[in-house]
Scaffold this active site. Structure first.
Site, short mmCIF file in Angstrom:
data_model
loop_
_atom_site.label_atom_id
_atom_site.label_comp_id
_atom_site.label_asym_id
_atom_site.label_seq_id
_atom_site.Cartn_x
_atom_site.Cartn_y
_atom_site.Cartn_z
N LYS A 142 0.77 -1.21 0.10
CA LYS A 142 -0.11 -0.02 -0.01
C LYS A 142 0.84 1.26 0.06
O LYS A 142 0.70 2.11 -0.86
CB LYS A 142 -0.88 0.23 1.25
CG LYS A 142 -1.98 -1.03 1.21
CD LYS A 142 -3.18 -1.02 2.10
CE LYS A 142 -2.41 -1.19 3.65
NZ LYS A 142 -1.85 -2.35 3.91
N ARG A 184 -9.98 0.44 8.64
CA ARG A 184 -9.58 -0.81 8.88
C ARG A 184 -10.78 -1.80 9.73
O ARG A 184 -10.19 -2.90 10.15
CB ARG A 184 -8.28 -0.91 9.76
CG ARG A 184 -7.07 -1.31 9.11
CD ARG A 184 -5.96 -1.12 9.90
NE ARG A 184 -4.71 -1.73 9.70
CZ ARG A 184 -3.61 -1.06 9.01
NH1 ARG A 184 -3.65 -0.10 8.89
NH2 ARG A 184 -2.48 -1.66 9.06
N ARG A 229 11.01 -5.94 4.41
CA ARG A 229 10.89 -4.44 4.83
C ARG A 229 11.56 -4.13 6.21
O ARG A 229 12.25 -3.09 6.49
CB ARG A 229 9.38 -3.85 5.03
CG ARG A 229 9.11 -2.83 5.18
CD ARG A 229 7.64 -2.25 5.11
NE ARG A 229 6.82 -2.93 6.13
CZ ARG A 229 5.38 -2.76 6.18
NH1 ARG A 229 4.78 -2.35 5.09
NH2 ARG A 229 4.96 -3.36 6.97
N ARG A 244 10.95 -1.01 11.53
CA ARG A 244 9.57 -1.10 12.36
C ARG A 244 9.83 -2.06 13.37
O ARG A 244 9.78 -3.30 13.01
CB ARG A 244 8.37 -0.82 11.39
CG ARG A 244 8.23 0.47 10.79
CD ARG A 244 6.95 0.11 9.86
NE ARG A 244 6.10 -0.48 10.32
CZ ARG A 244 4.86 -0.60 9.61
NH1 ARG A 244 4.83 -0.19 8.33
NH2 ARG A 244 3.68 -1.29 9.93
N ARG A 285 -1.08 -9.31 13.19
CA ARG A 285 -1.53 -8.39 12.26
C ARG A 285 -2.10 -9.01 11.00
O ARG A 285 -3.16 -8.45 10.41
CB ARG A 285 -0.26 -7.58 11.83
CG ARG A 285 0.13 -6.35 12.61
CD ARG A 285 1.60 -6.04 12.51
NE ARG A 285 1.55 -5.04 11.37
CZ ARG A 285 2.65 -5.19 10.63
NH1 ARG A 285 4.05 -5.85 10.95
NH2 ARG A 285 2.72 -4.32 9.58
P1 AMP Z 1 0.41 0.24 8.95
O1 AMP Z 1 1.56 1.20 8.61
O2 AMP Z 1 -0.91 0.66 7.94
O3 AMP Z 1 0.73 -1.11 8.68
O4 AMP Z 1 -0.12 0.46 10.38
C1 AMP Z 1 0.64 0.03 11.61
C2 AMP Z 1 -0.13 0.00 12.70
O5 AMP Z 1 -0.83 1.15 13.13
C3 AMP Z 1 -1.16 -1.06 12.55
O6 AMP Z 1 -0.72 -2.36 12.87
C4 AMP Z 1 -2.16 -0.69 13.66
O7 AMP Z 1 -1.62 -0.89 15.03
C5 AMP Z 1 -2.13 0.82 13.70
N1 AMP Z 1 -2.90 1.50 12.53
C6 AMP Z 1 -2.90 1.96 11.32
N2 AMP Z 1 -3.99 2.28 10.75
C7 AMP Z 1 -4.99 2.06 11.65
C8 AMP Z 1 -6.44 2.09 11.58
N3 AMP Z 1 -7.10 2.59 10.53
N4 AMP Z 1 -7.17 1.34 12.87
C9 AMP Z 1 -6.47 0.93 13.87
N5 AMP Z 1 -5.08 0.98 13.77
C10 AMP Z 1 -4.55 1.36 12.91
#
Ligand code: AMP
Length: 194
Positions: free
Chosen positions: A14, A89, A128, A134, A146
């Site tokens: 993404k 999400r 990554r 991260r 996740r």
């Molecule tokens: P990402 O960078 O999109 O993989 O997001 C990393 C982490 O941020 C996720 O595993 C969640 O813990 C949190 N997170 C990101 N977007 C959301 C969302 N829309 N709702 C809830 N938690 C989120």
């Protein structure tokens, strides 16, 4: 305004594909994950609360991410639209987004879903982890959580957007250039029909 959602499991690409797409169509790229990581880096109260949940591979509360999204919608006015990456999400987030947009007389333009099998998710995240460092990419049990969270809480959104006739799948297996080409073609088709 256009409102695109870039959808898919963690590691589907993404973030990688959002950047060129946002540039090409003058969209503001909003990644809730990046916004949350920025809060953590700044040591804000929100960031401190979110960190533990993120590091465990759990979602942060809906109202936290929705607050960040609402703020960004109000802030960026000089764009053709928004490219949402990692939001919504949960089903609640999807309904709340719908309400937020309806209040502005707007709607989601299209959902572009990047498809990859679970086995490849782990491979991509492992790659990554070496580059981005991260914390939530480092531990196998956190990655598993996740992926599980995606299937349980996020995947149900597919049916919802499919019913609305705005859901489009793109095969995300291949080189970055190949997938970017597929995303580009899909966006062009969507815009041609809009
Ligand atoms: P990402 O960078 O999109 O993989 O997001 C990393 C982490 O941020 C996720 O595993 C969640 O813990 C949190 N997170 C990101 N977007 C959301 C969302 N829309 N709702 C809830 N938690 C989120």
């Amino acid at each position: 305004m256009k409102y695109f959602i870039l959808f898919g499991p963690p590691g589907a690409g993404k973030g990688t594909h959002a950047a060129p797409m946002a540039k090409k169509y003058n969209l503001k790229h909003l990644s809730t994950g990046e916004l949350l990581r920025a809060e953590i880096a700044e040591g804000t109260e929100l960031g401190l609360k979110a960190k533990e949940l993120i590091d465990g591979g759990n979602l942060v509360p809906d109202e936290v991410v929705e607050g960040m999204i609402a703020k960004a919608f109000g802030k960026y006015r000089d764009v053709a639209g928004f490219l949402l990456d990692g939001f919504p999400r949960t089903v609640t987030q999807a309904y709340d987004l719908k309400e937020m947009l309806e209040a502005r007389d707007e709607e989601v333009t299209a959902v572009i879903s990047l498809m990859i099998p679970d086995e490849l998710i782990k491979e991509r995240i492992a790659g990554r982890a070496k580059i981005e460092g991260r914390a939530d990419d480092a531990k196998p049990e956190v990655i598993e959580n996740r992926i599980r969270t995606y299937h349980e809480k996020t995947e149900p959104l597919i049916a919802l957007y499919r019913d609305e006739g705005i859901y489009h799948e793109v095969d995300s297996v291949g080189t970055i250039a190949e997938v970017e080409e597929r995303v580009s073609r899909t966006v062009a088709e969507i815009l041609a029909k809009a």
